[in-house]
Design a protein around this motif. Structure first.
Motif, PDB file in Angstrom:
ATOM      1  N   ILE A 144       0.789  -1.095  -0.065  1.00 51.98           N
ATOM      2  CA  ILE A 144      -0.060   0.114   0.011  1.00 51.98           C
ATOM      3  C   ILE A 144       0.936   1.179   0.027  1.00 51.98           C
ATOM      4  CG2 ILE A 144      -1.911   1.240   1.411  1.00 51.98           C
ATOM      5  CD1 ILE A 144      -2.452  -1.489   2.669  1.00 51.98           C
ATOM      6  N   PRO A 145       0.966   2.153  -0.995  1.00 50.91           N
ATOM      7  CA  PRO A 145       1.810   3.278  -1.013  1.00 50.91           C
ATOM      8  C   PRO A 145       1.625   4.117   0.237  1.00 50.91           C
ATOM      9  CG  PRO A 145       0.613   2.801  -3.137  1.00 50.91           C
ATOM     10  CD  PRO A 145      -0.112   1.854  -2.243  1.00 50.91           C
ATOM     11  N   GLY A 146       2.571   4.551   0.927  1.00 52.17           N
ATOM     12  CA  GLY A 146       2.721   5.449   1.877  1.00 52.17           C
ATOM     13  C   GLY A 146       2.050   4.795   3.191  1.00 52.17           C
ATOM     14  N   PHE A 147       2.197   3.325   3.230  1.00 52.80           N
ATOM     15  CA  PHE A 147       2.058   2.629   4.467  1.00 52.80           C
ATOM     16  C   PHE A 147       2.794   1.233   4.641  1.00 52.80           C
ATOM     17  CE2 PHE A 147      -1.949   5.069   3.714  1.00 52.80           C
ATOM     18  CZ  PHE A 147      -2.322   5.394   4.870  1.00 52.80           C
ATOM     19  N   GLU A 148       2.907   1.064   5.702  1.00 50.79           N
ATOM     20  CA  GLU A 148       3.729  -0.335   6.100  1.00 50.79           C
ATOM     21  C   GLU A 148       2.707  -1.040   7.040  1.00 50.79           C
ATOM     22  OE1 GLU A 148       7.730  -1.857   8.316  1.00 50.79           O
ATOM     23  OE2 GLU A 148       7.496   0.189   8.418  1.00 50.79           O
ATOM     24  N   VAL A 149       2.513  -2.251   6.579  1.00 46.24           N
ATOM     25  CA  VAL A 149       1.594  -2.961   7.259  1.00 46.24           C
ATOM     26  C   VAL A 149       2.061  -4.597   7.550  1.00 46.24           C
ATOM     27  CG1 VAL A 149      -0.895  -3.922   7.044  1.00 46.24           C
ATOM     28  CG2 VAL A 149      -0.292  -1.917   6.286  1.00 46.24           C
ATOM     29  N   ALA A 150       1.793  -4.991   8.697  1.00 42.81           N
ATOM     30  CA  ALA A 150       1.997  -6.363   8.906  1.00 42.81           C
ATOM     31  C   ALA A 150       0.920  -7.021   9.749  1.00 42.81           C
ATOM     32  CB  ALA A 150       3.321  -6.389   9.688  1.00 42.81           C
ATOM     33  N   GLY A 151       0.769  -7.997   9.633  1.00 41.43           N
ATOM     34  CA  GLY A 151      -0.158  -8.744  10.700  1.00 41.43           C
ATOM     35  C   GLY A 151       0.680 -10.464  11.253  1.00 41.43           C
ATOM     36  N   TRP A 152       0.039 -10.773  12.436  1.00 43.13           N
ATOM     37  CA  TRP A 152       0.287 -11.940  12.928  1.00 43.13           C
ATOM     38  C   TRP A 152      -0.454 -12.392  13.612  1.00 43.13           C
ATOM     39  CZ3 TRP A 152       1.374 -13.069  18.268  1.00 43.13           C
ATOM     40  CH2 TRP A 152       2.096 -14.304  18.374  1.00 43.13           C
ATOM     41  N   ASN A 153      -0.534 -13.921  13.843  1.00 45.08           N
ATOM     42  CA  ASN A 153      -1.766 -14.717  14.576  1.00 45.08           C
ATOM     43  C   ASN A 153      -1.130 -15.904  15.013  1.00 45.08           C
ATOM     44  OD1 ASN A 153      -3.257 -17.367  14.006  1.00 45.08           O
ATOM     45  ND2 ASN A 153      -4.586 -15.755  14.947  1.00 45.08           N
ATOM     46  N   ARG A 154      -1.367 -16.213  16.464  1.00 42.91           N
ATOM     47  CA  ARG A 154      -0.852 -17.527  17.067  1.00 42.91           C
ATOM     48  C   ARG A 154      -2.100 -18.005  17.985  1.00 42.91           C
ATOM     49  NH1 ARG A 154       4.162 -17.377  20.698  1.00 42.91           N
ATOM     50  NH2 ARG A 154       2.596 -16.899  22.390  1.00 42.91           N
ATOM     51  N   SER A 155      -2.554 -19.128  17.588  1.00 46.92           N
ATOM     52  CA  SER A 155      -3.711 -19.904  18.042  1.00 46.92           C
ATOM     53  C   SER A 155      -3.439 -20.359  19.663  1.00 46.92           C
ATOM     54  CB  SER A 155      -4.492 -20.699  17.402  1.00 46.92           C
ATOM     55  OG  SER A 155      -4.802 -20.054  15.860  1.00 46.92           O
ATOM     56  N   ALA A 156      -4.459 -20.346  20.209  1.00 48.08           N
ATOM     57  CA  ALA A 156      -4.135 -20.925  21.659  1.00 48.08           C
ATOM     58  C   ALA A 156      -4.222 -22.536  21.716  1.00 48.08           C
ATOM     59  CB  ALA A 156      -5.177 -20.528  22.741  1.00 48.08           C
ATOM     60  N   ASP A 157      -5.102 -23.184  20.576  1.00 46.91           N
ATOM     61  CA  ASP A 157      -5.230 -24.506  20.247  1.00 46.91           C
ATOM     62  C   ASP A 157      -4.648 -24.826  18.747  1.00 46.91           C
ATOM     63  OD1 ASP A 157      -6.229 -24.872  22.740  1.00 46.91           O
ATOM     64  OD2 ASP A 157      -8.308 -24.498  22.008  1.00 46.91           O
ATOM     65  N   GLN A 158      -4.752 -25.944  18.255  1.00 51.03           N
ATOM     66  CA  GLN A 158      -4.382 -25.949  16.862  1.00 51.03           C
ATOM     67  C   GLN A 158      -5.317 -25.205  16.052  1.00 51.03           C
ATOM     68  OE1 GLN A 158      -5.090 -28.977  19.036  1.00 51.03           O
ATOM     69  NE2 GLN A 158      -3.666 -30.444  18.208  1.00 51.03           N
ATOM     70  N   THR A 159      -6.528 -24.784  16.415  1.00 49.23           N
ATOM     71  CA  THR A 159      -7.134 -24.038  15.704  1.00 49.23           C
ATOM     72  C   THR A 159      -7.810 -22.759  16.351  1.00 49.23           C
ATOM     73  OG1 THR A 159      -9.287 -25.137  15.971  1.00 49.23           O
ATOM     74  CG2 THR A 159      -8.093 -25.755  14.050  1.00 49.23           C
ATOM     75  N   GLY A 160      -7.924 -21.593  15.920  1.00 45.64           N
ATOM     76  CA  GLY A 160      -8.367 -20.542  16.656  1.00 45.64           C
ATOM     77  C   GLY A 160      -9.600 -19.832  16.438  1.00 45.64           C
ATOM     78  N   GLY A 161      -9.856 -18.863  17.109  1.00 44.61           N
ATOM     79  CA  GLY A 161     -11.102 -17.879  16.674  1.00 44.61           C
ATOM     80  C   GLY A 161     -10.811 -16.487  16.248  1.00 44.61           C
ATOM     81  N   ASP A 162      -9.477 -16.313  16.068  1.00 44.44           N
ATOM     82  CA  ASP A 162      -9.064 -14.930  15.498  1.00 44.44           C
ATOM     83  C   ASP A 162      -8.692 -14.834  13.954  1.00 44.44           C
ATOM     84  OD1 ASP A 162      -9.364 -14.303  18.190  1.00 44.44           O
ATOM     85  OD2 ASP A 162      -7.443 -13.683  18.478  1.00 44.44           O
TER      86      ASP A 162
END
Length: 371
Positions: A144-162
């Protein structure tokens, strides 16, 4: 079989009558009763003991009254022959107890093996679900021009709700989303996949965050059982890089970092979570004006609610204040490193306490003034 052999010995006069009653075929009663334990049916052991005892008793009666031999001339005393049927019958009950114990242990072993098989199948299914869920998360940061974006996820179980997501829209703008489904596990993981699909499909037909969120809310309300809900934060970045449009449907924390002053401000949600009221309206979106170096941080509550033991029975949460302090301390780092540094801080704070909820963070930093 033992009864017939002993009876033949008696009538053939191969041995004296009482000697025949005490001959080696008598041991065959025990062998026959013992073999019935292999069937693992206690009642069959008792039946075998009863039949053998009746056969031996019939032979004794025949010798005593049929042949009129009152006492054994030698060998075992008379009482031993009288108690013989009782001992054979007791052998049947003893074999029944053995068969019962063997059967119980065998059933327990089979049950344990079946449980292990079910656990292995469940683990395989969870691993497959985790693989699919992880594949739905963005693999690269958006350009995205003019922006620096990053995301990260780690679930509490094998699968998660986030989950978090971003997508480029046909007009050159971008839609960034972060959501938290109540609970964690395979059920919420399925809801996150549905929510992501609704947001992606609906963004092509709803030009603003308010109408898009209202449509997704209606779809989720039709799908989800009562008591299940979703908090969602959506950010729209226009093609010209002007003020961000932010809509928070019951989601927090959201933190705004001002680079010039080093101050952090909480951005409060303006609408209710999704799937609570099907006909709810949402918006308008808040306008967030970022200068170069400013950041908008979307976080799920797993960060602030990760706790450790405190005095007595109380527990100490990481909390929003520690989250702000960690963000401010690491604000000079590249955006992906900020996320990992904050995650390391909360993990160190927990002192080995297991992760209690899913962790997800999206950081949006403006790198240049709007065009």
């Amino acid at each position: 079989i033992p009864t017939v052999i002993i009876f033949w010995q008696i009538v053939s006069r191969a041995f004296p009558p009482y000697t025949s009653l005490n001959s080696p075929p008598l041991l065959a009663y025990g062998i026959m009763i013992g073999l019935t334990t292999l069937r693992l049916r206690p009642w069959l052991c008792i039946l075998a003991g009863t039949v053998c005892a009746a056969g031996y008793a019939g032979l004794f009666v025949y010798v005593r009254y049929g042949l009129e031999v009152a006492r054994p001339p030698e060998g075992l005393p008379y009482a031993a022959y009288v108690n013989g049927p009782l001992m054979v019958l007791l052998s049947g009950f003893a074999a029944a107890w053995v068969a019962h114990e063997i059967r119980r242990h065998l059933e327990a072993a089979l049950g344990e093996a079946e449980a292990r098989h079910q656990v292995a199948r469940l683990q395989h299914d969870l691993n497959a679900a985790r693989t699919i869920q992880q594949a739905l998360l963005p693999r690269t940061s958006p350009a995205i021009p003019g922006f620096e974006v990053a995301g990260w996820n780690r679930s509490a179980d094998q699968t998660g709700g986030d989950y978090y997501d971003w997508q480029a829209l046909p007009d050159g703008s971008w839609l960034l989303t972060l959501a938290d489904v109540s609970g964690h596990g395979i059920g919420p993981a399925m809801v996150t996949a549905a929510c992501r699909a609704y947001m992606r499909a609906g963004s092509y037909y709803h030009p603003d965050l308010g109408s898009l969120t209202a449509r997704v809310n209606q779809l989720l309300a039709d799908d989800l059982p009562e008591g299940r809900f979703v908090t969602l934060a959506g950010v729209h970045i226009g093609p010209g890089g002007g003020p961000l449009h932010l809509l928070s449907a019951g989601h927090g924390p959201i933190v705004l970092y001002i680079s010039a002053t080093g101050q952090l401000h909480d951005v409060m949600p303006q609408d209710i979570p999704l799937a609570i009221a099907p006909d709810a309206t949402f918006g308008p979106a808040q306008l967030i004006d970022l200068s170069a170096g400013d950041m908008l941080v979307l976080v799920t509550d797993g960060f602030v609610e990760w706790s450790r033991p405190a005095e007595g029975e109380k527990r100490d949460d990481f909390g929003i204040e520690r989250l702000r302090a960690s963000l401010k301390h690491h604000a000079h780092l590249p955006v992906p490193d900020i996320i990992h540094a904050v995650a390391a801080d909360v993990s160190a704070f927990a002192h080995g306490e297991p992760q209690q909820d899913d962790l997800t963070m999206v950081v949006i930093r403006r790198t240049a003034s709007p065009s």
